[in-house]
Design a protein around this motif. Structure first.
Motif, PDB file in Angstrom:
ATOM      1  N   SER A  15      11.358   8.949   5.436  1.00 25.27           N
ATOM      2  CA  SER A  15      11.949   8.128   4.377  1.00 25.27           C
ATOM      3  C   SER A  15      12.444   6.800   4.952  1.00 25.27           C
ATOM      4  CB  SER A  15      13.120   8.865   3.718  1.00 25.27           C
ATOM      5  OG  SER A  15      12.664  10.009   3.032  1.00 25.27           O
ATOM      6  N   ILE A  16      12.058   5.733   4.286  1.00 27.77           N
ATOM      7  CA  ILE A  16      12.568   4.396   4.581  1.00 27.77           C
ATOM      8  C   ILE A  16      13.365   3.978   3.358  1.00 27.77           C
ATOM      9  CG2 ILE A  16      11.974   2.025   5.200  1.00 27.77           C
ATOM     10  CD1 ILE A  16       9.203   3.160   6.081  1.00 27.77           C
ATOM     11  N   ALA A  17      14.678   3.892   3.492  1.00 28.08           N
ATOM     12  CA  ALA A  17      15.541   3.661   2.335  1.00 28.08           C
ATOM     13  C   ALA A  17      16.261   2.326   2.469  1.00 28.08           C
ATOM     14  CB  ALA A  17      16.545   4.793   2.193  1.00 28.08           C
TER      15      ALA A  17
ATOM     16  N   VAL B 139       3.841  11.459   4.795  1.00 21.09           N
ATOM     17  CA  VAL B 139       3.624  10.026   4.601  1.00 21.09           C
ATOM     18  C   VAL B 139       4.962   9.306   4.706  1.00 21.09           C
ATOM     19  CG1 VAL B 139       1.614  10.363   3.123  1.00 21.09           C
ATOM     20  CG2 VAL B 139       3.887  10.222   2.096  1.00 21.09           C
ATOM     21  N   PHE B 140       4.902   7.975   4.776  1.00 20.27           N
ATOM     22  CA  PHE B 140       6.109   7.163   4.744  1.00 20.27           C
ATOM     23  C   PHE B 140       6.461   6.884   3.281  1.00 20.27           C
ATOM     24  CE2 PHE B 140       4.281   6.192   8.910  1.00 20.27           C
ATOM     25  CZ  PHE B 140       5.382   6.406   9.728  1.00 20.27           C
TER      26      PHE B 140
ATOM     27  N   GLN C  70       1.230  18.431   4.429  1.00 17.44           N
ATOM     28  CA  GLN C  70       0.295  17.545   5.101  1.00 17.44           C
ATOM     29  C   GLN C  70      -0.258  16.584   4.067  1.00 17.44           C
ATOM     30  OE1 GLN C  70      -0.292  17.621   8.371  1.00 17.44           O
ATOM     31  NE2 GLN C  70       1.154  19.295   8.609  1.00 17.44           N
ATOM     32  N   VAL C  71      -0.370  15.289   4.424  1.00 20.42           N
ATOM     33  CA  VAL C  71      -0.863  14.323   3.460  1.00 20.42           C
ATOM     34  C   VAL C  71      -2.295  14.666   3.107  1.00 20.42           C
ATOM     35  CG1 VAL C  71      -1.595  12.726   5.268  1.00 20.42           C
ATOM     36  CG2 VAL C  71      -1.215  11.878   2.965  1.00 20.42           C
ATOM     37  N   ARG C  72      -2.632  14.628   1.831  1.00 22.93           N
ATOM     38  CA  ARG C  72      -3.962  14.963   1.372  1.00 22.93           C
ATOM     39  C   ARG C  72      -4.843  13.712   1.433  1.00 22.93           C
ATOM     40  NH1 ARG C  72      -0.650  18.527  -0.778  1.00 22.93           N
ATOM     41  NH2 ARG C  72      -1.379  20.530  -1.540  1.00 22.93           N
TER      42      ARG C  72
ATOM     43  N   GLN D 220       7.275  -1.322   0.429  1.00 23.08           N
ATOM     44  CA  GLN D 220       6.489  -0.367  -0.356  1.00 23.08           C
ATOM     45  C   GLN D 220       5.013  -0.697  -0.284  1.00 23.08           C
ATOM     46  OE1 GLN D 220       6.809   2.493  -2.015  1.00 23.08           O
ATOM     47  NE2 GLN D 220       4.665   2.347  -2.621  1.00 23.08           N
ATOM     48  N   VAL D 221       4.673  -1.964  -0.437  1.00 26.51           N
ATOM     49  CA  VAL D 221       3.268  -2.369  -0.430  1.00 26.51           C
ATOM     50  C   VAL D 221       2.640  -2.139   0.943  1.00 26.51           C
ATOM     51  CG1 VAL D 221       1.708  -4.339  -0.617  1.00 26.51           C
ATOM     52  CG2 VAL D 221       3.544  -4.035  -2.289  1.00 26.51           C
ATOM     53  N   VAL D 222       3.366  -2.456   2.012  1.00 25.79           N
ATOM     54  CA  VAL D 222       2.799  -2.399   3.354  1.00 25.79           C
ATOM     55  C   VAL D 222       2.851  -0.991   3.951  1.00 25.79           C
ATOM     56  CG1 VAL D 222       3.047  -3.259   5.723  1.00 25.79           C
ATOM     57  CG2 VAL D 222       3.358  -4.813   3.785  1.00 25.79           C
ATOM     58  N   LEU D 223       3.936  -0.245   3.701  1.00 25.94           N
ATOM     59  CA  LEU D 223       4.142   1.033   4.384  1.00 25.94           C
ATOM     60  C   LEU D 223       4.075   2.253   3.479  1.00 25.94           C
ATOM     61  CD1 LEU D 223       7.148  -0.018   6.663  1.00 25.94           C
ATOM     62  CD2 LEU D 223       4.728   0.037   7.263  1.00 25.94           C
ATOM     63  N   GLY D 224       4.377   2.085   2.198  1.00 20.31           N
ATOM     64  CA  GLY D 224       4.428   3.234   1.303  1.00 20.31           C
ATOM     65  C   GLY D 224       3.123   4.001   1.243  1.00 20.31           C
ATOM     66  N   GLY D 225       3.174   5.289   1.552  1.00 20.86           N
ATOM     67  CA  GLY D 225       1.992   6.141   1.463  1.00 20.86           C
ATOM     68  C   GLY D 225       1.178   6.233   2.725  1.00 20.86           C
ATOM     69  N   LEU D 226       1.516   5.468   3.773  1.00 16.74           N
ATOM     70  CA  LEU D 226       0.778   5.593   5.028  1.00 16.74           C
ATOM     71  C   LEU D 226       1.039   6.960   5.646  1.00 16.74           C
ATOM     72  CD1 LEU D 226       1.290   2.131   6.794  1.00 16.74           C
ATOM     73  CD2 LEU D 226      -0.672   2.908   5.462  1.00 16.74           C
ATOM     74  N   GLN D 227       0.025   7.474   6.323  1.00 13.69           N
ATOM     75  CA  GLN D 227       0.178   8.781   6.942  1.00 13.69           C
ATOM     76  C   GLN D 227       1.165   8.703   8.092  1.00 13.69           C
ATOM     77  OE1 GLN D 227      -3.514  10.682   7.703  1.00 13.69           O
ATOM     78  NE2 GLN D 227      -2.590  12.631   8.298  1.00 13.69           N
ATOM     79  N   ALA D 228       2.000   9.734   8.220  1.00 17.94           N
ATOM     80  CA  ALA D 228       3.044   9.781   9.225  1.00 17.94           C
ATOM     81  C   ALA D 228       2.950  11.086  10.007  1.00 17.94           C
ATOM     82  CB  ALA D 228       4.416   9.674   8.561  1.00 17.94           C
TER      83      ALA D 228
END
Length: 598
Positions: A492-494, A455-456, A309-311, A479-487
């Motif tokens: 994974s977005i590759a 997270v994403f 779970q994202v902290r 990465q700037v817009v989506l990286g680390g957002l809670q999911a």
């Protein structure tokens, strides 16, 4: 009862009348003969009512056991007494050994009953507070019967595994060096400020209770009647009491009347990411071969857990941290990194500063778990909590600098852990009191810092060592817009920078492949597991000025409609259409039984 008589091996607890069990009282009363060590006979004498007494001194344990067996064979009920519990460094084992030598069998031999009592680890712990709330062990320092080399191995094993340790028989008139050697061993594995309790003659007239530390314990009187209880890495002192947390703070908010997790949720695997079931679930979704580079003697490393779970504190720390740049020689940084790694990742004094309750310095401040408005955090009872974050040198950059490696070695220290992952990032787990400060330091060295869990994650190939860099701006934007957002679930977005797609983006949850000036889009891959499959190709040749908006729309719909813990490929199949792209069932595998057997 056997016609040969009966042996009652009785543990009478710490020694006062209030802590003797009813069965022990009854066993004493029904016995005809009482056999014991002089001091123990004196302690229970008020409970006796005319029984025959056989009492001997120190080193006469074998003769007491032999006499007890002899009298029981004559048809008598014989009580062999021990303080504490007769099965913990008491007479129970020796009585059985004597019987074994005589060929005794339970069916037709003397009847034997072992009556349990309160052992010293329990009685002494009750006087100290709650120091034995987690995994613990007992070790006797008496080397009269056990080789000292064996005792040393046991102390080292318990110390390195972060057990709470109860030391029995720590010192006598002749044995004075054993407790000194033991302290020296423990200090190699534990912080000098680790709480230690010294209890002498628990629940007896001359009872003495002292709360001290590992480094100061020898400044107090320790003798044969003393039990030494040494805390683990989470043990703390509160209002003069020693308390070892059981781990409830991992799942519960101890100062809240209403818990986030409802009763029916608390035993689910997703609520216990540190459990064996959670590890097995992750193994199905993670390729083999990943390893952890952890400090082998750090006490907190054994308790580190990978969260699914994202902290919130990680998210807050990553979003709040500032950025700056400093300069230094790459050669000197590399040398510093090697020197740190050679001593377990820390410089002298850092561990002491972290764990003794002092304010963290720029050298020693590392990670957190519960962020307050001040940005500080605690894992309970004033100790820094475990902070977990992912770091990488860039979306497509796979090369770490000497400065970056030196910083990771420093912040991991003796108590942290570094784990390389297949996602081309390193997971850093450290006890920390200020997450924002830590994230700031990482970003100063141009790390991408990401929370761990649901997270994403944006990842990309290395664009052929940046020789095919046309798609780099898209990767960096995502990465700037989506990286680390809670999911709803880790996603994974590759992105691959050319049609070769050698990085395997088409196997991920969302894959983007740059090809012939446009972008191909793939949705719903399942990379691991028995029924793994590639993502479905849903669009080709998407212009560069549209691809990021399309991916963002897909993410927004998944966040809005996805169920908790629902993986993207399952979500895509359930809803059928995402952002206008239709799901198609994967064709069933056709089994072919070739004549050749291949």
């Amino acid at each position: 009862m056997s016609p040969l008589g009966k042996l009652l091996v009785i543990g009478f607890g710490p020694g006062d009348m209030e802590h003797i069990t009813k069965r022990a009282l009854d066993a004493l009363a029904e016995s005809e003969v009482i056999i014991g060590y002089n001091t123990y006979v004196d302690l229970i004498r008020p409970l006796l009512n005319g029984q025959e007494i056989v009492r001997t001194g120190m080193t006469e344990e074998v003769s007491r056991a032999q006499e007890a067996v002899r009298q029981a064979e004559m048809g008598k009920k014989v009580a062999v007494i021990s303080s504490g519990d007769a099965g913990v460094y008491g007479m129970a084992g020796l009585v059985y050994e004597v019987l074994m030598q005589k060929g005794w069998r339970r069916e037709d031999g003397i009847e034997v009953e072992v009556v349990p009592g309160i052992s010293a680890i329990q009685s002494c712990a009750s006087l100290l507070g709650a120091p034995v709330m987690h995994d613990a062990c007992t070790i006797s320092l008496s080397d009269h019967l056990t080789p000292w080399e064996t005792i040393v191995k046991r102390v080292e094993a318990a110390a390195s595994a972060d057990f709470v340790i109860a030391l029995y028989n720590p010192r006598s008139g002749r044995r004075t060096r054993q407790i000194v050697e033991t302290q020296s061993i423990l200090l190699r594995y534990r912080d000098p400020q680790t709480p230690v309790g010294l209890v002498k003659s628990a629940y007896r007239e001359r009872q003495q209770v002292i709360v001290t530390t590992l480094e100061d314990m020898l400044n107090h009187d320790i003798g044969m009647l003393t039990t030494v209880i040494i805390g683990n890495s989470s043990t703390t002192v509160y209002d003069g009491l020693i308390v070892t947390p059981r781990g409830y703070q991992r799942k519960y908010t101890l100062d809240a009347t209403e818990q986030v997790l409802k009763p029916h949720q608390r035993l689910r695997t997703e609520a216990e990411p540190w459990s064996l079931d959670a590890q097995e679930d992750r193994a199905l979704d993670t390729p083999q071969g990943g390893g952890a580079m952890s400090a082998p003697t750090g006490p907190s490393a054994s308790g580190a857990a990978v969260a699914t779970q994202v902290r919130p504190q990680a998210m807050a720390a990553v979003q709040a941290a500032p950025a700056k740049q400093t300069e230094a020689s790459p050669a000197s940084l590399a040398a510093e990194a090697l020197s740190r790694l050679a001593v377990g990742g820390k410089l002298p004094g850092e561990a002491n500063a972290r764990w003794s309750g002092q304010a963290p310095t720029a050298q020693s401040a590392v990670g957190t778990a519960t962020v307050a408005t001040t940005g500080k955090a605690s894992g309970g009872f004033g100790k820094p909590a475990l902070f977990e974050v992912g770091v990488s040198p860039g979306v497509g950059n796979k090369k770490f600098t000497a400065r970056q490696m030196a910083l990771l070695a420093e912040v991991a220290g003796d108590d942290g852990e570094l784990e390389y992952t297949p996602d081309h990032q390193i997971v850093l787990r450290v006890p920390c009191a200020d997450p924002e400060e830590l994230v700031g330091r990482l970003r100063d060295e141009r790390f991408i810092v990401m929370p761990i869990g649901d997270v994403f994650k944006v990842k990309a190939c290395d664009f052929c060592n940046m020789e095919k860099d046309d798609a780099v701006p898209v990767a960096e934007h995502l990465q700037v817009v989506l990286g680390g957002l809670q999911a709803p679930k880790e996603t994974s977005i590759a992105l691959n920078g050319c049609g070769m797609a050698c990085y395997g983006a088409v196997l991920e949850d969302i894959g983007v492949v740059y090809r012939k000036g446009g972008y191909d889009l793939f949705l719903g891959g399942k990379k691991f597991g028995r029924n793994a499959h590639a993502a479905q190709p849903v669009a080709e040749g998407i212009p560069g000025d549209q691809i990021t908006d399309i991916v963002e729309n897909i993410i927004a719909e998944y966040k809005e409609k996805g169920h908790p813990n629902e993986r993207f490929h399952k979500f895509f199949k359930r809803v059928g259409i995402v952002a206008g792209f239709r799901h198609e069932d994967v064709p069933a595998t056709v089994e072919v039984n070739a004549v050749c057997g291949d």
